[in-house]
Motif scaffolding. Structure first.
Motif, mmCIF file in Angstrom:
data_model
loop_
_atom_site.group_PDB
_atom_site.id
_atom_site.type_symbol
_atom_site.label_atom_id
_atom_site.label_comp_id
_atom_site.label_asym_id
_atom_site.label_seq_id
_atom_site.Cartn_x
_atom_site.Cartn_y
_atom_site.Cartn_z
ATOM 1 N N VAL A 579 43.255 12.406 66.796
ATOM 2 C CA VAL A 579 42.097 12.009 65.974
ATOM 3 C C VAL A 579 40.885 12.860 66.354
ATOM 4 C CG1 VAL A 579 40.512 10.134 65.391
ATOM 5 C CG2 VAL A 579 42.952 9.658 65.650
ATOM 6 N N MET A 583 38.984 15.212 63.604
ATOM 7 C CA MET A 583 37.641 14.828 63.158
ATOM 8 C C MET A 583 36.760 16.061 63.209
ATOM 9 S SD MET A 583 36.831 11.083 64.702
ATOM 10 C CE MET A 583 35.209 11.614 64.889
ATOM 11 N N GLU A 587 31.452 13.149 65.677
ATOM 12 C CA GLU A 587 31.843 13.238 67.064
ATOM 13 C C GLU A 587 32.786 12.095 67.376
ATOM 14 O OE1 GLU A 587 30.357 15.023 70.172
ATOM 15 O OE2 GLU A 587 30.625 16.434 68.515
ATOM 16 N N TYR A 588 33.811 12.385 68.104
ATOM 17 C CA TYR A 588 34.681 11.307 68.554
ATOM 18 C C TYR A 588 33.976 10.575 69.686
ATOM 19 C CZ TYR A 588 38.829 8.733 69.723
ATOM 20 O OH TYR A 588 39.721 7.720 69.934
ATOM 21 N N VAL A 589 33.988 9.257 69.631
ATOM 22 C CA VAL A 589 33.320 8.486 70.680
ATOM 23 C C VAL A 589 34.315 8.184 71.802
ATOM 24 C CG1 VAL A 589 32.077 6.371 71.213
ATOM 25 C CG2 VAL A 589 31.850 7.426 68.943
ATOM 26 N N ASN A 591 36.015 6.566 75.110
ATOM 27 C CA ASN A 591 36.015 5.197 75.595
ATOM 28 C C ASN A 591 36.722 5.067 76.926
ATOM 29 O OD1 ASN A 591 34.715 3.203 73.888
ATOM 30 N ND2 ASN A 591 36.063 4.026 72.285
ATOM 31 N N PRO A 607 35.621 -5.591 64.277
ATOM 32 C CA PRO A 607 35.818 -5.542 62.832
ATOM 33 C C PRO A 607 36.916 -4.556 62.433
ATOM 34 C CG PRO A 607 33.710 -4.569 63.476
ATOM 35 C CD PRO A 607 34.273 -5.184 64.691
ATOM 36 N N ASN A 608 37.369 -4.744 61.219
ATOM 37 C CA ASN A 608 38.284 -3.770 60.632
ATOM 38 C C ASN A 608 37.647 -2.402 60.673
ATOM 39 O OD1 ASN A 608 40.582 -5.107 59.835
ATOM 40 N ND2 ASN A 608 39.553 -5.932 58.010
ATOM 41 N N MET A 609 38.455 -1.388 60.902
ATOM 42 C CA MET A 609 37.968 -0.004 60.844
ATOM 43 C C MET A 609 37.065 0.364 62.012
ATOM 44 S SD MET A 609 39.297 1.632 58.457
ATOM 45 C CE MET A 609 38.289 3.085 58.221
ATOM 46 N N SER A 610 37.004 -0.501 63.026
ATOM 47 C CA SER A 610 36.080 -0.170 64.098
ATOM 48 C C SER A 610 36.714 0.764 65.124
ATOM 49 C CB SER A 610 35.619 -1.453 64.792
ATOM 50 O OG SER A 610 36.735 -2.114 65.356
ATOM 51 N N GLY A 611 38.038 0.817 65.140
ATOM 52 C CA GLY A 611 38.683 1.734 66.076
ATOM 53 C C GLY A 611 39.642 1.075 67.043
ATOM 54 N N LYS A 612 40.066 -0.152 66.737
ATOM 55 C CA LYS A 612 40.968 -0.858 67.665
ATOM 56 C C LYS A 612 42.306 -0.136 67.794
ATOM 57 C CE LYS A 612 40.830 -4.756 65.321
ATOM 58 N NZ LYS A 612 39.951 -4.313 64.224
ATOM 59 N N SER A 613 42.902 0.145 66.656
ATOM 60 C CA SER A 613 44.233 0.769 66.694
ATOM 61 C C SER A 613 44.166 2.138 67.355
ATOM 62 C CB SER A 613 44.790 0.921 65.280
ATOM 63 O OG SER A 613 44.840 -0.326 64.645
ATOM 64 N N THR A 614 43.133 2.878 67.029
ATOM 65 C CA THR A 614 42.978 4.214 67.604
ATOM 66 C C THR A 614 42.853 4.127 69.123
ATOM 67 O OG1 THR A 614 41.754 4.745 65.603
ATOM 68 C CG2 THR A 614 41.631 6.336 67.407
ATOM 69 N N HIS A 752 32.344 2.493 67.382
ATOM 70 C CA HIS A 752 33.625 2.886 67.982
ATOM 71 C C HIS A 752 33.584 2.804 69.499
ATOM 72 C CE1 HIS A 752 34.837 4.121 64.036
ATOM 73 N NE2 HIS A 752 33.927 5.071 63.971
#
Ligand code: ADP
Ligand code: MG
Length: 865
Positions: A579, A583, A587-589, A591, A607-614, A752
């Motif tokens: 990812v 991108m 910028e990739y955040v 973590n 929330p949805n689309m916040s980056g959990k799966s990633t 994210h």
């Protein structure tokens, strides 16, 4: 009824042995197909279907392809999973009494292609076999005919393991016993798109025993025997390049089941099934085809042994430090061709002089590579250096023998260098001298006769001749000139002297071509002797290539060297490698992720689309990268060595199986839970989504508790059930984290960023807003959400209460609607009544926010209509 002609009878007899293949039946300059084969092939290959009289009452369907362009058609069929039996005339038609004898000389199948477009440089082409033993366990054997690699393993009795191996190796074709249960065959065809072939003989013949005589387990021998016999039966030619069988055990490697591999997009993406966008694609900085194939194998089999992993990592570090050496190595490797496949083709007997030139060129790089590697003064490198067989005598042979730009064919000469073979040199002298002599003779004849236009020429039919134009004939002396051919304006003559030279020259030329061919075959036989040495050289080179590739990518993308610990995981500034790369603008955040002091279970909300799966996937990919010996996308990483990685995705999110059934979700979850150990990494991404809220939440909670109590594996569990965050109080190893988002002017902005604690809100409606659903619809959704949230405390208990809740909710909703309609003082229409009724009957608790919005949208649309 009339009988078939002898030829058709012959065809049918041969076809009977090759029921599951297209029979390419050689007839003169064509391969013909008949009957069903013709009908099917004409459709697949888009060639004309004709008919032929075969002696019987009805004409026989027929279609054919020219011999010289057959390769492309065969490739096309094999590429689609079919098999092609190539049937040649095996006696000279002129000598034949009756029908020419014909035999199948090769069966080309998806798992046995040796050349052409179906063979990708950076991919192995594996053929596998399975053998089921009395105890239910499966023997699994693999071969890549193009490279000669052979492997065999004993798998459990769980067929999933077989499927996993087939998938991991990208197997094209599987050889099975003819009594294997249909259910297994179907599973392989449906899930792995393989071609199925049959072979029942597992006994290994004496002449190929050396491939397996180092194996101490009879089961392994039998498992490989089936595969080998299939190869012998179908290929009908030298298989001298097959390498000794390597035994491997799946428990030597990190286990990643089929489902998880796909989900993590290790070697192909979920959507396109292509390499682009996968981890393999990101990593692939290999320069040789062999290295490319080894990289894929390494990704498929991350290591478990800390020493082995660290040895690779140290070597990567060395290559990062030694920048110039690495560049030089890359340059050298660029000139190295595919030694493994060249070796395979040498054995197979289909190399030409150009292939040998490639081999020469490759070998010429080897001393340079050797020097470079030994100069690195690193134990791993030195060890690789010691394993390098420079094959100098072979380089020398090829340097002395093969001309620089030989033709494609090996039957027209112009291949062998001068000075390599005395006899050849003599013939060449004769031929060259002869030609000089003829030029001199021409000059001499001109002077003698005074005919300036006299010339000596050559044609295939009449050989050498002296040509004199009609006008000049009068100047030709009587006697020695014997007339050979008369043209309109000239006559052609021969003299005894010319005749003698002609014989010498022609003989020499004929002999040159024949001798060059013979010499070439001898060289090829000599090269054959080197096959095992070339193969081991190829192994070292591919390993060097993958290690330099790791260094290159690690440096380019600023990865760090991972360290290992017994049980804790600490990742600082971790990124999802793919990812991050794709991108562009944003910028990739980065973590962090920390699991230590017994905290083994992270419950992730947001929330949805916040980056959990990633986020979850990036942890898994980081571990896999570390265990294949590559640096990792983080600024600091301490990792356990995981024995297995599982990823499980809730059915609603599941892009992979396409069959979003809840059953699949639960089966997959079961597989993970049953097989995971305390040393595994588990990713559960929104498990429980595929059923109604209560069910789902209850299951999710039960799964978390089960993992917590019984497995203790490092687990990342993302959920949209906020209620589950309360578990932190009860489960001591569970920690809540959330992906943060902020609201700005009623819009949600995803940061994210993973933070401690639980998320406070689900931002589904904001996502809907981002998706630009109509404003009034969004407003409506907010109202509903508010009411849902007010009722939330009541939801937690039982079904009956939830009935109450929905009644309340529907009532207030109903009243509100009534109020708004009253304002406009319009009576409620029957359509509106129906709509209200449908709202009343709606199972709101069972809807996801997005579904709720969609329903609302529908309702509004109908109200406005
Ligand atoms: P979720 O599982 O929470 O719904 P995803 O993990 O699918 O969210 O991420 C949604 C999108 O957000 C991704 O497609 C990606 O483009 C972006 N994203 C995720 N994590 C990050 C990050 N750390 N930095 C930047 N963008 C990210
Ligand atoms: Mg997700």
């Amino acid at each position: 009824m009339a009988e078939y002609t002898p030829m058709i009878k012959q065809y049918l007899a041969i076809k009977a042995d090759y029921q599951d293949a297209f029979l390419f039946f050689r007839l003169g300059d064509f391969y013909e197909m008949f009957f069903e084969d013709a009908i099917n092939a004409s459709q697949i290959l888009e060639i004309t279907l004709t008919a032929r009289d075969g002696g019987a009452d009805e004409k026989i369907p027929m279609c054919g392809v020219p011999y010289h362009s057959a390769a492309g058609y065969i490739e096309q069929l094999v590429n689609q999973g079919y098999k092609v039996a190539i049937c040649e005339q095996t006696e000279d038609p002129k000598q034949a009494k009756g029908v020419v004898r014909r035999e199948v000389i090769q069966l080309v199948t998806p798992g046995t292609v040796m050349e052409g477009k179906n063979l990708l440089d950076k991919e192995n082409n594996f053929l596998a076999s399975i053998t089921r033993f009395l105890d239910g366990h499966f023997g699994f054997a693999l071969t890549d005919l193009s490279t000669g690699e052979n492997r065999v393993s004993l798998l459990s009795s769980n067929f999933e393991d077989v499927i996993g191996e087939i998938y991991a190796n990208g197997v094209k074709e599987v050889v099975v016993p003819s009594d294997l249960e249909e259910m297994f065959k179907k599973a392989m065809i449906d899930r792995c798109q393989v071609t199925i072939s049959h072979e029942d003989n597992c006994e290994i013949a004496d002449h190929v025993k050396q491939l397996t005589n180092h194996l101490d387990d009879e089961k392994l021998v039998l498992a490989f025997g089936r595969l080998l016999n299939y190869l012998i039966k179908t290929q009908k030619r030298s298989l001298d390049h097959l390498q000794q069988v390597q035994v491997y055990y799946t428990n030597q490697f990190m286990k990643i089941d089929l489902y998880s591999k796909r989900n993590l997009e290790l070697t192909e993406t979920i959507r396109s099934k292509g390499k682009k966008g996968s981890l393999l694609w990101l990593l692939d900085q290999t320069v040789t085809a062999m290295g490319g194939r080894l990289l894929k194998q390494w990704i498929d089999r991350p290591l478990l042994n800390k020493n082995e992993i660290e040895a690779r990592l140290n070597m990567v570090q060395t290559f990062i430090n030694q920048y110039f050496e690495r560049l030089e190595l890359r340059d050298l490797l660029k000139e190295v061709y595919d030694l493994e496949r060249l070796a395979g083709r040498v054995a197979y007997g289909n190399v030409n002089a150009r292939d040998l030139l490639q081999l020469k060129k490759s070998l010429e790089q080897v001393p340079g590579i050797y020097n470079l590697v030994t100069k690195l003064e690193h134990p791993y490198a030195n060890n690789l250096g010691n394993q390098m067989d420079l094959c100098e005598s072979l380089t020398d042979l090829l340097q002395r023998s093969i001309k620089e730009s030989p033709p494609m064919t090996i039957k027209e000469g112009d291949i062998i260098k001068d000075g390599f073979n005395d006899t050849l040199d003599q013939y060449r002298d004769a031929s060259r001298n002869g030609k000089t002599w003829i030029a001199a003779l021409e000059k001499q004849e001109r002077e003698k006769t005074g005919i300036k236009s006299l010339k000596i020429g050559y044609n295939r039919v009449f050989g050498y001749y002296i040509e004199v134009t009609k006008a000049n004939l009068q100047f030709l002396p009587e006697g020695m000139y014997e007339r050979k051919q008369t043209l309109t304006n000239a006559e052609r003559f021969i003299t005894p002297e010319l005749k003698e030279k002609e014989t010498l020259i022609l003989e020499a030329e004929e002999k040159i071509v024949q001798l060059e061919y013979d010499i070439f075959l001898t060289i090829r036989e000599q090269v054959k002797e080197y096959i095992p040495r070339l193969q081991s050289l190829a192994k070292v080179i591919s390993e060097l290539d993958v290690l330099q590739c790791f260094a290159t990518i690690s440096e380019e993308r600023h990865y760090c060297m991972p360290h290992f610990s017994e049980d804790k995981l600490i990742i600082k500034d971790g990124r999802h490698p793919v990812v991050e790369k794709v991108m562009q603008a944003q910028e990739y955040v980065p973590n962090d992720c920390v699991m230590e002091q017994g905290h083994s279970l992270l419950l992730i909300t947001g929330p949805n689309m916040s980056g959990k799966s990633t986020y979850m996937r990036q942890i898994a990919l980081t571990s896999i990268l570390a265990q294949i010996g590559c640096f990792v996308p983080a600024s600091e990483a301490v990792l356990p060595i995981y024995d297995q990685v599982f990823t499980r995705i809730g059915a609603a999110d599941d892009l992979i199986s396409g069959q979003s059934t809840f059953m699949v979700e639960m089966l997959e979850a079961k597989n993970a839970i049953v097989n995971a150990t305390s040393r595994s990494l588990l990713l559960f991404d929104e498990i429980g989504r595929g059923t109604s809220t209560y069910d789902g939440m209850a299951l999710a909670q039960a799964i978390i508790e089960y993992i917590h109590e019984n497995i203790g594996a490092h687990t990342l569990f993302s959920t949209h059930y906020h209620e589950l965050t309360d578990l932190e109080a009860a489960l001591k190893n569970l920690v809540n984290v959330h992906v943060s988002a902020v609201e700005e002017n009623d819009n949600v902005v995803f940061l994210h960023k993973i933070k401690e604690g639980a998320a406070d809100k689900s931002y589904g409606i904001h996502v809907a807003k981002l998706a630009e659903l109509p404003d009034n619809l969004i407003e409506r959704a907010k109202e509903i959400l508010n009411q849902l949230e007010q009722g939330e405390k009541q939801i937690a208990v039982t079904r009956e209460d939830s009935m109450d809740l929905s009644n309340n909710l529907q009532l207030s909703f109903f009243e509100e609607s009534k109020a708004s309609y009253q304002k406009e003082e319009k009576p409620i229409t029957s359509k509106e009544k129906d709509l209200l009724k449908s709202i009343k009957e709606m199972d709101i608790i069972g809807l996801t926010p997005l579904e709720a919005i969609n329903r609302l949208y529908e309702i509004q649309k109908q109200l406005k209509a």
